[in-house]
Design an enzyme around this catalytic site. Structure first.
Site, PDB file in Angstrom:
ATOM      1  N   GLU A 284       0.824  -1.217   0.000  1.00  0.00           N
ATOM      2  CA  GLU A 284       0.000   0.000   0.000  1.00  0.00           C
ATOM      3  C   GLU A 284       0.855   1.262   0.000  1.00  0.00           C
ATOM      4  OE1 GLU A 284      -2.934   0.198   3.160  1.00  0.00           O
ATOM      5  OE2 GLU A 284      -4.543  -0.225   1.766  1.00  0.00           O
ATOM      6  N   HIS A 305       8.105 -26.836  -1.406  1.00  0.00           N
ATOM      7  CA  HIS A 305       7.446 -27.957  -2.102  1.00  0.00           C
ATOM      8  C   HIS A 305       6.315 -27.464  -2.985  1.00  0.00           C
ATOM      9  CE1 HIS A 305       9.602 -30.994   0.380  1.00  0.00           C
ATOM     10  NE2 HIS A 305       9.739 -29.925   1.135  1.00  0.00           N
ATOM     11  N   LYS A 419     -13.726   0.610  -3.623  1.00  0.00           N
ATOM     12  CA  LYS A 419     -14.720   1.019  -2.627  1.00  0.00           C
ATOM     13  C   LYS A 419     -15.830   1.827  -3.300  1.00  0.00           C
ATOM     14  CE  LYS A 419     -11.572   1.491   1.310  1.00  0.00           C
ATOM     15  NZ  LYS A 419     -10.993   2.430   2.259  1.00  0.00           N
TER      16      LYS A 419
HETATM   17  O1  PA5 Z   1      -2.913   1.640   5.870  1.00  0.00           O
HETATM   18  C1  PA5 Z   1      -4.047   2.079   5.838  1.00  0.00           C
HETATM   19  O2  PA5 Z   1      -4.308   3.253   6.106  1.00  0.00           O
HETATM   20  C2  PA5 Z   1      -5.211   1.179   5.515  1.00  0.00           C
HETATM   21  O3  PA5 Z   1      -4.803  -0.070   5.126  1.00  0.00           O
HETATM   22  C3  PA5 Z   1      -6.105   1.063   6.729  1.00  0.00           C
HETATM   23  O4  PA5 Z   1      -5.397   0.551   7.818  1.00  0.00           O
HETATM   24  C4  PA5 Z   1      -7.319   0.164   6.484  1.00  0.00           C
HETATM   25  O5  PA5 Z   1      -8.000   0.551   5.341  1.00  0.00           O
HETATM   26  C5  PA5 Z   1      -8.249   0.255   7.683  1.00  0.00           C
HETATM   27  O6  PA5 Z   1      -8.690   1.558   7.862  1.00  0.00           O
HETATM   28  P1  PA5 Z   1      -9.576   1.994   9.075  1.00  0.00           P
HETATM   29  O7  PA5 Z   1      -8.787   1.825  10.314  1.00  0.00           O
HETATM   30  O8  PA5 Z   1      -9.896   3.436   8.817  1.00  0.00           O
HETATM   31  O9  PA5 Z   1     -10.812   1.124   9.075  1.00  0.00           O
END
Ligand code: PA5
Length: 450
Positions: A284, A305, A419
Protein backbone atom coordinates in the site's frame (compact mmCIF):
# COMPACT_ATOMS: atom_id res chain seq x y z
CA UNK A 1 20.86 -3.94 22.06
CA UNK A 2 20.41 -4.61 18.36
CA UNK A 3 18.35 -7.75 17.82
CA UNK A 4 17.84 -7.67 14.07
CA UNK A 5 20.45 -7.86 11.35
CA UNK A 6 20.51 -7.46 7.58
CA UNK A 7 22.99 -9.30 5.42
CA UNK A 8 23.37 -8.82 1.67
CA UNK A 9 26.78 -10.43 1.15
CA UNK A 10 25.41 -12.75 -1.53
CA UNK A 11 24.65 -9.69 -3.66
CA UNK A 12 28.33 -8.73 -3.89
CA UNK A 13 28.60 -9.92 -7.48
CA UNK A 14 25.52 -7.87 -8.41
CA UNK A 15 25.88 -4.72 -6.38
CA UNK A 16 29.27 -3.02 -6.30
CA UNK A 17 30.65 -0.56 -3.77
CA UNK A 18 30.30 2.06 -6.50
CA UNK A 19 26.55 1.35 -6.68
CA UNK A 20 26.34 1.95 -2.96
CA UNK A 21 28.38 5.16 -3.22
CA UNK A 22 25.87 6.38 -5.80
CA UNK A 23 23.05 5.94 -3.29
CA UNK A 24 24.62 7.88 -0.43
CA UNK A 25 23.17 11.22 -1.51
CA UNK A 26 19.72 9.82 -2.22
CA UNK A 27 19.53 7.95 1.07
CA UNK A 28 20.64 11.03 3.02
CA UNK A 29 18.04 13.14 1.19
CA UNK A 30 15.24 10.66 1.95
CA UNK A 31 16.36 10.32 5.57
CA UNK A 32 16.47 14.10 6.08
CA UNK A 33 13.04 14.53 4.48
CA UNK A 34 11.63 11.96 6.92
CA UNK A 35 13.44 13.17 10.02
CA UNK A 36 12.83 16.86 9.34
CA UNK A 37 9.29 16.27 8.07
CA UNK A 38 9.82 18.06 4.78
CA UNK A 39 8.79 15.30 2.33
CA UNK A 40 5.45 14.29 0.83
CA UNK A 41 2.97 12.91 3.34
CA UNK A 42 4.69 14.80 6.16
CA UNK A 43 1.36 15.08 7.99
CA UNK A 44 1.48 11.29 8.54
CA UNK A 45 4.86 11.01 10.24
CA UNK A 46 3.64 10.53 13.81
CA UNK A 47 4.87 6.90 13.86
CA UNK A 48 8.48 7.99 13.39
CA UNK A 49 8.98 9.17 16.99
CA UNK A 50 5.94 7.54 18.58
CA UNK A 51 7.87 4.91 20.61
CA UNK A 52 9.65 7.82 22.31
CA UNK A 53 6.55 9.95 22.59
CA UNK A 54 4.12 7.49 24.12
CA UNK A 55 4.02 8.23 27.85
CA UNK A 56 4.05 5.86 30.79
CA UNK A 57 0.53 7.10 31.64
CA UNK A 58 -0.71 6.12 28.16
CA UNK A 59 0.92 2.71 28.40
CA UNK A 60 -0.51 2.19 31.88
CA UNK A 61 -3.95 3.21 30.61
CA UNK A 62 -3.81 0.56 27.85
CA UNK A 63 -2.62 -2.12 30.26
CA UNK A 64 -5.19 -1.34 32.93
CA UNK A 65 -8.01 -1.41 30.39
CA UNK A 66 -6.72 -4.73 29.03
CA UNK A 67 -6.52 -6.20 32.54
CA UNK A 68 -10.05 -5.02 33.31
CA UNK A 69 -11.38 -6.54 30.07
CA UNK A 70 -9.54 -9.76 30.81
CA UNK A 71 -11.35 -10.05 34.12
CA UNK A 72 -14.62 -10.15 32.19
CA UNK A 73 -13.61 -12.57 29.46
CA UNK A 74 -10.78 -14.65 28.09
CA UNK A 75 -11.83 -14.13 24.47
CA UNK A 76 -11.20 -10.79 22.80
CA UNK A 77 -12.72 -10.30 19.38
CA UNK A 78 -10.83 -7.65 17.39
CA UNK A 79 -12.79 -6.20 14.49
CA UNK A 80 -10.73 -4.36 11.89
CA UNK A 81 -9.09 -4.53 8.48
CA UNK A 82 -5.72 -3.66 6.92
CA UNK A 83 -3.59 -1.72 9.36
CA UNK A 84 -6.34 -2.07 11.94
CA UNK A 85 -5.90 -5.86 11.88
CA UNK A 86 -2.62 -7.20 10.55
CA UNK A 87 -0.14 -5.75 13.06
CA UNK A 88 -2.00 -7.11 16.08
CA UNK A 89 -2.34 -10.51 14.41
CA UNK A 90 1.36 -10.51 13.44
CA UNK A 91 2.55 -9.69 16.95
CA UNK A 92 0.36 -12.26 18.65
CA UNK A 93 1.34 -15.00 16.20
CA UNK A 94 5.01 -14.06 16.60
CA UNK A 95 5.02 -14.32 20.40
CA UNK A 96 2.33 -16.82 21.33
CA UNK A 97 1.93 -20.56 21.32
CA UNK A 98 1.38 -21.86 17.76
CA UNK A 99 -1.92 -23.37 18.71
CA UNK A 100 -4.75 -21.04 19.52
CA UNK A 101 -6.32 -23.59 21.86
CA UNK A 102 -3.29 -23.39 24.18
CA UNK A 103 -3.41 -19.62 24.56
CA UNK A 104 -4.79 -18.37 27.86
CA UNK A 105 -6.25 -15.07 26.71
CA UNK A 106 -7.29 -15.55 23.15
CA UNK A 107 -7.60 -12.85 20.54
CA UNK A 108 -9.76 -13.58 17.53
CA UNK A 109 -10.13 -11.41 14.46
CA UNK A 110 -13.10 -10.46 12.34
CA UNK A 111 -14.11 -7.63 10.02
CA UNK A 112 -11.71 -8.45 7.22
CA UNK A 113 -14.07 -10.24 4.84
CA UNK A 114 -17.71 -10.51 3.80
CA UNK A 115 -18.47 -14.10 4.57
CA UNK A 116 -21.51 -15.46 6.36
CA UNK A 117 -19.92 -18.88 6.88
CA UNK A 118 -16.94 -17.34 8.66
CA UNK A 119 -19.25 -15.24 10.82
CA UNK A 120 -21.43 -18.26 11.56
CA UNK A 121 -18.40 -20.28 12.64
CA UNK A 122 -17.17 -17.43 14.81
CA UNK A 123 -20.50 -17.01 16.58
CA UNK A 124 -20.72 -20.75 17.07
CA UNK A 125 -17.28 -20.75 18.68
CA UNK A 126 -18.13 -17.78 20.91
CA UNK A 127 -21.54 -19.11 21.90
CA UNK A 128 -20.45 -20.56 25.24
CA UNK A 129 -17.45 -18.27 25.85
CA UNK A 130 -17.11 -15.02 27.73
CA UNK A 131 -16.40 -12.35 25.12
CA UNK A 132 -15.18 -8.77 24.95
CA UNK A 133 -14.80 -6.78 21.74
CA UNK A 134 -12.25 -4.29 20.41
CA UNK A 135 -13.55 -2.57 17.30
CA UNK A 136 -10.66 -0.84 15.54
CA UNK A 137 -11.06 1.66 12.73
CA UNK A 138 -9.40 5.01 12.30
CA UNK A 139 -11.87 6.26 9.72
CA UNK A 140 -14.92 4.34 10.86
CA UNK A 141 -15.96 4.15 7.21
CA UNK A 142 -14.66 0.80 5.98
CA UNK A 143 -17.48 -1.54 4.99
CA UNK A 144 -15.94 -4.86 6.12
CA UNK A 145 -15.42 -3.97 9.80
CA UNK A 146 -18.62 -1.90 9.93
CA UNK A 147 -20.74 -4.80 8.68
CA UNK A 148 -19.01 -7.23 11.01
CA UNK A 149 -19.40 -4.90 13.99
CA UNK A 150 -23.13 -4.46 13.33
CA UNK A 151 -23.61 -8.22 13.49
CA UNK A 152 -21.44 -8.58 16.59
CA UNK A 153 -23.06 -5.60 18.33
CA UNK A 154 -26.50 -7.11 17.88
CA UNK A 155 -25.21 -10.51 19.05
CA UNK A 156 -23.55 -8.98 22.13
CA UNK A 157 -26.66 -7.00 23.06
CA UNK A 158 -28.87 -10.08 22.75
CA UNK A 159 -26.47 -12.08 24.81
CA UNK A 160 -25.49 -9.63 27.55
CA UNK A 161 -28.16 -6.93 27.36
CA UNK A 162 -27.46 -3.45 26.06
CA UNK A 163 -25.89 -2.07 29.22
CA UNK A 164 -23.45 -4.92 29.92
CA UNK A 165 -22.65 -5.26 26.23
CA UNK A 166 -21.53 -1.62 26.12
CA UNK A 167 -19.19 -2.31 29.03
CA UNK A 168 -17.61 -5.15 27.04
CA UNK A 169 -16.82 -3.12 23.95
CA UNK A 170 -13.85 -0.84 23.47
CA UNK A 171 -13.36 1.23 20.32
CA UNK A 172 -9.92 2.21 19.00
CA UNK A 173 -10.41 5.14 16.67
CA UNK A 174 -9.64 8.75 15.77
CA UNK A 175 -9.65 11.21 18.68
CA UNK A 176 -11.81 13.81 16.97
CA UNK A 177 -13.84 12.54 14.07
CA UNK A 178 -15.53 9.58 12.40
CA UNK A 179 -18.68 7.54 12.79
CA UNK A 180 -17.07 4.99 15.12
CA UNK A 181 -16.14 7.75 17.57
CA UNK A 182 -19.71 9.07 17.34
CA UNK A 183 -21.14 5.61 17.96
CA UNK A 184 -18.77 5.01 20.89
CA UNK A 185 -19.88 8.25 22.52
CA UNK A 186 -23.58 7.52 22.06
CA UNK A 187 -23.30 3.93 23.29
CA UNK A 188 -20.89 4.75 26.10
CA UNK A 189 -18.04 2.50 24.93
CA UNK A 190 -14.57 3.01 26.31
CA UNK A 191 -12.18 4.36 23.70
CA UNK A 192 -8.53 4.31 22.80
CA UNK A 193 -7.07 6.83 20.41
CA UNK A 194 -5.17 6.44 17.15
CA UNK A 195 -3.02 9.54 16.76
CA UNK A 196 -4.22 11.66 13.85
CA UNK A 197 -0.78 11.81 12.29
CA UNK A 198 -0.37 8.00 12.08
CA UNK A 199 -1.91 6.03 9.19
CA UNK A 200 -3.29 2.51 9.51
CA UNK A 201 -0.35 0.44 8.30
CA UNK A 202 2.09 2.44 10.45
CA UNK A 203 -0.07 2.10 13.59
CA UNK A 204 0.91 -1.26 15.12
CA UNK A 205 2.91 0.39 17.91
CA UNK A 206 -0.06 2.57 18.93
CA UNK A 207 -3.16 1.35 20.85
CA UNK A 208 -4.22 -0.38 17.59
CA UNK A 209 -1.71 -3.14 18.30
CA UNK A 210 -0.91 -2.46 21.94
CA UNK A 211 -4.37 -3.15 23.37
CA UNK A 212 -4.75 -6.63 21.77
CA UNK A 213 -1.15 -7.38 22.75
CA UNK A 214 -1.78 -6.36 26.35
CA UNK A 215 -5.00 -8.39 26.44
CA UNK A 216 -3.16 -11.50 25.31
CA UNK A 217 -0.61 -11.05 28.11
CA UNK A 218 2.24 -9.61 26.06
CA UNK A 219 4.50 -7.08 27.81
CA UNK A 220 3.88 -3.97 25.72
CA UNK A 221 6.52 -1.95 27.57
CA UNK A 222 9.14 -4.33 26.15
CA UNK A 223 7.74 -3.93 22.62
CA UNK A 224 8.00 -0.15 22.90
CA UNK A 225 11.47 -0.50 24.41
CA UNK A 226 12.57 -2.59 21.40
CA UNK A 227 11.08 -0.07 18.97
CA UNK A 228 12.94 2.74 20.75
CA UNK A 229 16.19 0.80 20.41
CA UNK A 230 15.47 0.38 16.69
CA UNK A 231 14.98 4.14 16.32
CA UNK A 232 18.65 4.37 17.09
CA UNK A 233 20.07 1.92 14.56
CA UNK A 234 17.44 2.71 11.92
CA UNK A 235 18.25 6.39 11.64
CA UNK A 236 21.10 8.54 10.43
CA UNK A 237 22.24 9.70 7.02
CA UNK A 238 25.07 7.16 6.78
CA UNK A 239 24.02 3.91 5.13
CA UNK A 240 26.41 1.88 7.32
CA UNK A 241 24.72 3.12 10.49
CA UNK A 242 21.12 2.96 9.38
CA UNK A 243 19.85 -0.60 8.98
CA UNK A 244 16.53 0.43 7.42
CA UNK A 245 18.33 2.47 4.79
CA UNK A 246 20.43 -0.56 3.77
CA UNK A 247 17.33 -2.63 3.08
CA UNK A 248 15.59 0.29 1.33
CA UNK A 249 18.64 0.87 -0.86
CA UNK A 250 19.05 -2.79 -1.84
CA UNK A 251 15.38 -3.03 -2.82
CA UNK A 252 15.65 0.10 -4.94
CA UNK A 253 18.81 -1.03 -6.71
CA UNK A 254 17.26 -4.42 -7.48
CA UNK A 255 14.09 -2.79 -8.80
CA UNK A 256 16.26 -0.74 -11.15
CA UNK A 257 17.79 -4.03 -12.33
CA UNK A 258 14.30 -5.09 -13.41
CA UNK A 259 13.53 -7.20 -10.34
CA UNK A 260 9.90 -6.18 -9.96
CA UNK A 261 8.79 -8.68 -7.31
CA UNK A 262 10.12 -9.10 -3.81
CA UNK A 263 9.33 -12.23 -1.93
CA UNK A 264 9.75 -12.23 1.82
CA UNK A 265 10.65 -15.83 2.55
CA UNK A 266 10.09 -16.60 6.22
CA UNK A 267 11.80 -19.63 7.70
CA UNK A 268 9.45 -20.10 10.70
CA UNK A 269 5.69 -20.55 11.04
CA UNK A 270 5.61 -17.88 13.78
CA UNK A 271 6.71 -15.32 11.20
CA UNK A 272 3.88 -15.88 8.74
CA UNK A 273 1.70 -12.98 9.84
CA UNK A 274 4.68 -10.68 10.25
CA UNK A 275 5.15 -11.25 6.53
CA UNK A 276 1.44 -10.59 5.90
CA UNK A 277 1.75 -7.32 7.81
CA UNK A 278 4.88 -6.41 5.79
CA UNK A 279 3.02 -7.22 2.57
CA UNK A 280 0.38 -4.63 3.36
CA UNK A 281 2.94 -2.09 4.58
CA UNK A 282 5.04 -2.41 1.43
CA UNK A 283 2.21 -2.89 -1.07
CA UNK A 284 0.00 0.00 0.00
CA UNK A 285 2.93 2.30 0.56
CA UNK A 286 4.73 1.76 -2.75
CA UNK A 287 2.34 0.43 -5.35
CA UNK A 288 1.29 3.71 -6.95
CA UNK A 289 2.18 6.13 -9.75
CA UNK A 290 2.50 3.02 -11.97
CA UNK A 291 5.61 1.88 -10.12
CA UNK A 292 6.66 -0.01 -6.98
CA UNK A 293 7.87 -3.46 -6.02
CA UNK A 294 5.19 -6.16 -5.83
CA UNK A 295 5.45 -7.71 -2.36
CA UNK A 296 4.80 -11.42 -2.03
CA UNK A 297 5.47 -13.91 0.74
CA UNK A 298 6.70 -17.47 0.99
CA UNK A 299 6.53 -19.77 4.00
CA UNK A 300 9.52 -22.08 4.08
CA UNK A 301 10.12 -24.88 4.12
CA UNK A 302 6.48 -25.68 3.24
CA UNK A 303 6.55 -23.52 0.10
CA UNK A 304 9.76 -25.13 -1.11
CA UNK A 305 7.45 -27.96 -2.10
CA UNK A 306 5.25 -25.64 -4.16
CA UNK A 307 6.63 -22.25 -5.24
CA UNK A 308 10.18 -23.50 -4.65
CA UNK A 309 10.07 -24.71 -8.23
CA UNK A 310 9.12 -21.24 -9.49
CA UNK A 311 11.81 -19.59 -7.38
CA UNK A 312 14.47 -21.89 -8.83
CA UNK A 313 13.50 -21.85 -12.47
CA UNK A 314 10.69 -19.37 -13.12
CA UNK A 315 10.78 -15.87 -14.62
CA UNK A 316 13.85 -14.04 -13.32
CA UNK A 317 12.07 -10.86 -12.21
CA UNK A 318 12.08 -11.63 -8.50
CA UNK A 319 14.37 -11.04 -5.56
CA UNK A 320 14.16 -12.85 -2.28
CA UNK A 321 14.53 -11.52 1.25
CA UNK A 322 14.80 -14.35 3.77
CA UNK A 323 13.71 -13.81 7.35
CA UNK A 324 15.39 -16.20 9.77
CA UNK A 325 15.31 -16.66 13.52
CA UNK A 326 18.61 -17.14 15.36
CA UNK A 327 17.29 -18.64 18.58
CA UNK A 328 14.08 -20.57 18.92
CA UNK A 329 12.45 -20.74 22.34
CA UNK A 330 12.70 -24.56 22.53
CA UNK A 331 14.98 -27.27 21.15
CA UNK A 332 13.64 -30.63 20.01
CA UNK A 333 15.96 -33.25 18.56
CA UNK A 334 15.45 -36.03 16.05
CA UNK A 335 15.42 -39.41 17.87
CA UNK A 336 17.59 -42.36 16.90
CA UNK A 337 15.82 -45.65 16.03
CA UNK A 338 17.53 -49.06 16.30
CA UNK A 339 15.89 -50.42 13.15
CA UNK A 340 16.34 -47.20 11.09
CA UNK A 341 13.75 -48.43 8.60
CA UNK A 342 13.16 -44.91 7.25
CA UNK A 343 16.98 -44.39 7.00
CA UNK A 344 16.89 -41.09 8.83
CA UNK A 345 19.26 -42.09 11.65
CA UNK A 346 21.86 -39.86 10.01
CA UNK A 347 19.91 -36.91 11.42
CA UNK A 348 19.55 -38.38 14.93
CA UNK A 349 20.64 -35.96 17.63
CA UNK A 350 20.22 -32.91 15.43
CA UNK A 351 17.71 -30.31 16.49
CA UNK A 352 14.94 -29.24 14.15
CA UNK A 353 16.62 -25.82 13.93
CA UNK A 354 19.92 -27.30 12.82
CA UNK A 355 18.05 -28.93 9.96
CA UNK A 356 16.07 -25.76 9.26
CA UNK A 357 19.31 -23.76 9.13
CA UNK A 358 20.68 -26.21 6.59
CA UNK A 359 17.45 -25.86 4.60
CA UNK A 360 17.98 -22.08 4.64
CA UNK A 361 21.62 -22.35 3.56
CA UNK A 362 20.83 -24.88 0.87
CA UNK A 363 17.94 -22.82 -0.45
CA UNK A 364 19.67 -19.46 -0.54
CA UNK A 365 22.65 -20.97 -2.32
CA UNK A 366 20.41 -22.76 -4.82
CA UNK A 367 18.38 -19.61 -5.49
CA UNK A 368 21.54 -17.51 -5.75
CA UNK A 369 22.88 -20.02 -8.29
CA UNK A 370 19.54 -19.79 -10.06
CA UNK A 371 20.06 -16.02 -10.44
CA UNK A 372 17.68 -14.85 -7.77
CA UNK A 373 19.22 -11.97 -5.77
CA UNK A 374 19.00 -13.01 -2.12
CA UNK A 375 19.55 -11.19 1.15
CA UNK A 376 18.61 -12.02 4.75
CA UNK A 377 17.06 -10.36 7.75
CA UNK A 378 17.93 -12.26 10.94
CA UNK A 379 15.93 -11.93 14.13
CA UNK A 380 17.67 -12.71 17.39
CA UNK A 381 14.71 -14.41 19.06
CA UNK A 382 10.96 -14.40 19.58
CA UNK A 383 10.82 -11.74 22.28
CA UNK A 384 8.83 -8.56 22.66
CA UNK A 385 11.95 -6.44 22.21
CA UNK A 386 12.79 -8.11 18.90
CA UNK A 387 9.21 -7.70 17.74
CA UNK A 388 9.29 -3.97 18.51
CA UNK A 389 12.53 -3.69 16.57
CA UNK A 390 11.37 -5.51 13.47
CA UNK A 391 8.11 -3.53 13.32
CA UNK A 392 10.02 -0.27 13.52
CA UNK A 393 12.74 -1.41 11.11
CA UNK A 394 10.24 -2.28 8.38
CA UNK A 395 8.17 0.88 8.87
CA UNK A 396 11.22 3.07 8.51
CA UNK A 397 12.61 1.08 5.59
CA UNK A 398 9.38 1.18 3.62
CA UNK A 399 8.93 4.90 4.25
CA UNK A 400 12.48 5.51 2.99
CA UNK A 401 11.83 3.22 0.07
CA UNK A 402 8.74 5.24 -0.87
CA UNK A 403 10.83 8.40 -0.92
CA UNK A 404 13.43 6.67 -3.09
CA UNK A 405 10.58 6.01 -5.54
CA UNK A 406 9.61 9.70 -5.28
CA UNK A 407 6.13 8.88 -4.05
CA UNK A 408 4.02 9.36 -0.96
CA UNK A 409 4.35 6.17 1.16
CA UNK A 410 1.58 7.23 3.53
CA UNK A 411 -1.50 7.46 1.31
CA UNK A 412 -3.46 4.81 -0.60
CA UNK A 413 -5.56 6.56 -3.25
CA UNK A 414 -5.81 3.35 -5.29
CA UNK A 415 -7.93 1.48 -2.77
CA UNK A 416 -10.75 3.98 -3.24
CA UNK A 417 -11.56 2.67 -6.74
CA UNK A 418 -13.02 -0.65 -5.57
CA UNK A 419 -14.72 1.02 -2.63
CA UNK A 420 -16.47 3.59 -4.85
CA UNK A 421 -17.68 0.84 -7.19
CA UNK A 422 -19.04 -1.04 -4.20
CA UNK A 423 -20.79 2.04 -2.82
CA UNK A 424 -22.33 2.67 -6.25
CA UNK A 425 -23.49 -0.94 -6.63
CA UNK A 426 -24.83 -1.08 -3.07
CA UNK A 427 -26.66 2.21 -3.59
CA UNK A 428 -25.05 3.97 -0.67
CA UNK A 429 -26.91 7.25 0.00
CA UNK A 430 -25.70 9.97 -2.42
CA UNK A 431 -24.40 7.35 -4.87
CA UNK A 432 -27.64 7.20 -6.91
CA UNK A 433 -26.08 8.69 -10.07
CA UNK A 434 -22.98 6.56 -9.74
CA UNK A 435 -25.27 3.54 -9.44
CA UNK A 436 -26.90 4.28 -12.79
CA UNK A 437 -23.52 4.88 -14.45
CA UNK A 438 -21.93 1.71 -13.13
CA UNK A 439 -24.90 -0.41 -14.22
CA UNK A 440 -24.55 0.95 -17.77
CA UNK A 441 -20.81 0.34 -17.72
CA UNK A 442 -21.26 -3.23 -16.55
CA UNK A 443 -23.80 -3.87 -19.29
CA UNK A 444 -21.33 -2.58 -21.89
CA UNK A 445 -18.73 -5.00 -20.56
CA UNK A 446 -21.22 -7.87 -20.36
CA UNK A 447 -20.62 -8.22 -16.64
CA UNK A 448 -23.59 -9.96 -15.14
CA UNK A 449 -24.52 -8.89 -11.64
CA UNK A 450 -24.78 -11.85 -9.30
O1 PA5 B 1 -2.91 1.64 5.87
C1 PA5 B 1 -4.05 2.08 5.84
O2 PA5 B 1 -4.31 3.25 6.11
C2 PA5 B 1 -5.21 1.18 5.51
O3 PA5 B 1 -4.80 -0.07 5.13
C3 PA5 B 1 -6.11 1.06 6.73
O4 PA5 B 1 -5.40 0.55 7.82
C4 PA5 B 1 -7.32 0.16 6.48
O5 PA5 B 1 -8.00 0.55 5.34
C5 PA5 B 1 -8.25 0.25 7.68
O6 PA5 B 1 -8.69 1.56 7.86
P1 PA5 B 1 -9.58 1.99 9.08
O7 PA5 B 1 -8.79 1.82 10.31
O8 PA5 B 1 -9.90 3.44 8.82
O9 PA5 B 1 -10.81 1.12 9.08
Amino acid sequence: MQRIFYNFDLLNDLISSEDIENYRGRIAKAEIALEKGTGVGKEALGWLKFPEKITETEIENIISKAVRFRKKANFLLCIGIGGSFLGAKAGIEFLSNSFDELRKNRVLFSGNNFNSDHMFDLLELLNDKEVVVNVISKSGTNTEPSVSFRIIKEWMEKRYGKEESAKRIIATTDSEKGSLLKLAKIEGYETLTIPQNIGGRYSVLTPVGLFPFAFSGIDIRKIIFGAKEAMDFCSGNKIEENLSSQYAMIRNILFKRKKRIETLAVMQPHLHYLAEWWKQLAGESEGKNLTGIFPSILNYTADLHSLGQWMQEGTRNVFETFVTLKNTSHTIQVPSFLDDIDEFNYLAGKSMEEINNVAYDGTRLAHHDGNVPVSTITLEDRTEETLGQIFYFFQKAIALSGYLFNLNPFDQPGVEAYKNNMYALLLRPSYENEHKKIRIRMKELNIELR
